[in-house]
Design a protein around this motif. Sequence first.
Motif, PDB file in Angstrom:
ATOM      1  N   PRO A 155       0.819  -1.202   0.000  1.00 10.36           N
ATOM      2  CA  PRO A 155       0.000   0.000   0.000  1.00 10.36           C
ATOM      3  C   PRO A 155       0.855   1.255   0.000  1.00 10.36           C
ATOM      4  CG  PRO A 155      -0.059  -1.082   2.129  1.00 10.36           C
ATOM      5  CD  PRO A 155       0.705  -1.977   1.209  1.00 10.36           C
TER       6      PRO A 155
ATOM      7  N   ALA B 293      -5.437  -3.260   2.213  1.00  8.67           N
ATOM      8  CA  ALA B 293      -4.717  -2.907   0.983  1.00  8.67           C
ATOM      9  C   ALA B 293      -3.607  -3.914   0.690  1.00  8.67           C
ATOM     10  CB  ALA B 293      -4.144  -1.492   1.098  1.00  8.67           C
ATOM     11  N   ARG B 294      -2.871  -4.316   1.714  1.00 10.79           N
ATOM     12  CA  ARG B 294      -1.807  -5.310   1.509  1.00 10.79           C
ATOM     13  C   ARG B 294      -2.383  -6.642   1.037  1.00 10.79           C
ATOM     14  NH1 ARG B 294       0.108  -2.676   5.855  1.00 10.79           N
ATOM     15  NH2 ARG B 294      -0.726  -4.133   7.361  1.00 10.79           N
TER      16      ARG B 294
ATOM     17  N   GLY C 295      -5.289  -6.988  -0.473  1.00 16.31           N
ATOM     18  CA  GLY C 295      -6.075  -6.811  -1.681  1.00 16.31           C
ATOM     19  C   GLY C 295      -7.523  -7.231  -1.539  1.00 16.31           C
TER      20      GLY C 295
ATOM     21  N   GLU D 125     -14.118  -0.565   0.000  1.00 16.06           N
ATOM     22  CA  GLU D 125     -13.074  -0.660  -1.013  1.00 16.06           C
ATOM     23  C   GLU D 125     -13.643  -0.066  -2.288  1.00 16.06           C
ATOM     24  OE1 GLU D 125     -11.231  -4.229  -3.815  1.00 16.06           O
ATOM     25  OE2 GLU D 125     -12.537  -4.724  -2.140  1.00 16.06           O
TER      26      GLU D 125
ATOM     27  N   ARG E 156      -4.171   3.451  -0.130  1.00 17.72           N
ATOM     28  CA  ARG E 156      -4.290   3.117  -1.549  1.00 17.72           C
ATOM     29  C   ARG E 156      -3.675   1.750  -1.823  1.00 17.72           C
ATOM     30  NH1 ARG E 156      -5.619   7.715  -4.461  1.00 17.72           N
ATOM     31  NH2 ARG E 156      -5.147   9.659  -3.376  1.00 17.72           N
ATOM     32  N   ASP E 157      -4.258   1.062  -2.774  1.00 18.55           N
ATOM     33  CA  ASP E 157      -3.727  -0.217  -3.219  1.00 18.55           C
ATOM     34  C   ASP E 157      -2.450   0.053  -4.008  1.00 18.55           C
ATOM     35  OD1 ASP E 157      -3.288  -2.457  -5.083  1.00 18.55           O
ATOM     36  OD2 ASP E 157      -5.169  -3.231  -4.283  1.00 18.55           O
TER      37      ASP E 157
ATOM     38  N   TYR F 142      -8.731   1.560   0.163  1.00 16.03           N
ATOM     39  CA  TYR F 142      -9.354   0.747   1.201  1.00 16.03           C
ATOM     40  C   TYR F 142      -9.616   1.679   2.373  1.00 16.03           C
ATOM     41  CZ  TYR F 142      -8.248  -3.350  -1.508  1.00 16.03           C
ATOM     42  OH  TYR F 142      -8.184  -4.283  -2.509  1.00 16.03           O
TER      43      TYR F 142
END
Length: 171
Positions: free
Chosen positions: A40, A85-86, A88, A119, A155-156, A164
């Motif tokens: 992220p 985010a990590r 997904g 998300e 953020r992804d 997220y």
Amino acid sequence: MTVTKIENYEAQPSLSRRVLLRAAGLGALAGLVACATVLPTGEGAGVSASAAGTLAGIRASAGLGPLVPDAPLEQAALQQAGYMARGGRMNHTTGWGKDFASRVKDNGIAGAAAENIAEGRFDQQKLFDIWVHSPGHRRNMLDPRFTRFGLAYVRDGRDSTLRYWCLVLGR
């Protein structure tokens, strides 16, 4: 002339070694960059203050007082947004078995608490619009027991437009 050839010859292995080391270093750096793209980026810490007015309006429509931004709740929200985010994916638990109750406790938060997650590729205003129209999320935001909140997003790393979000509410 022979001396020059010897110097060039001696310099060449050194140059090759330097080029090799530089290439290896760049290769390692490229590997790290490739790994970093799935992590992220752009943590949305500090967004609680900007959401206070929106939440106050939502609660006022139900005859409730405003919520106050709270640093420990925001930290808990940021941790969960980062985890999602990590990984997904959206989830109220972490991959290492931490559920919402244990994360809240680990952040020194006592008493009643709730969490909304999301998300998507939307901004904060759209986020609250979605939550207001979802019965469970709306119920959390309108719970009269809550007086504080923390909001954060991450953020992804694979897609910087995907965020997220996590909102943690407490007393």
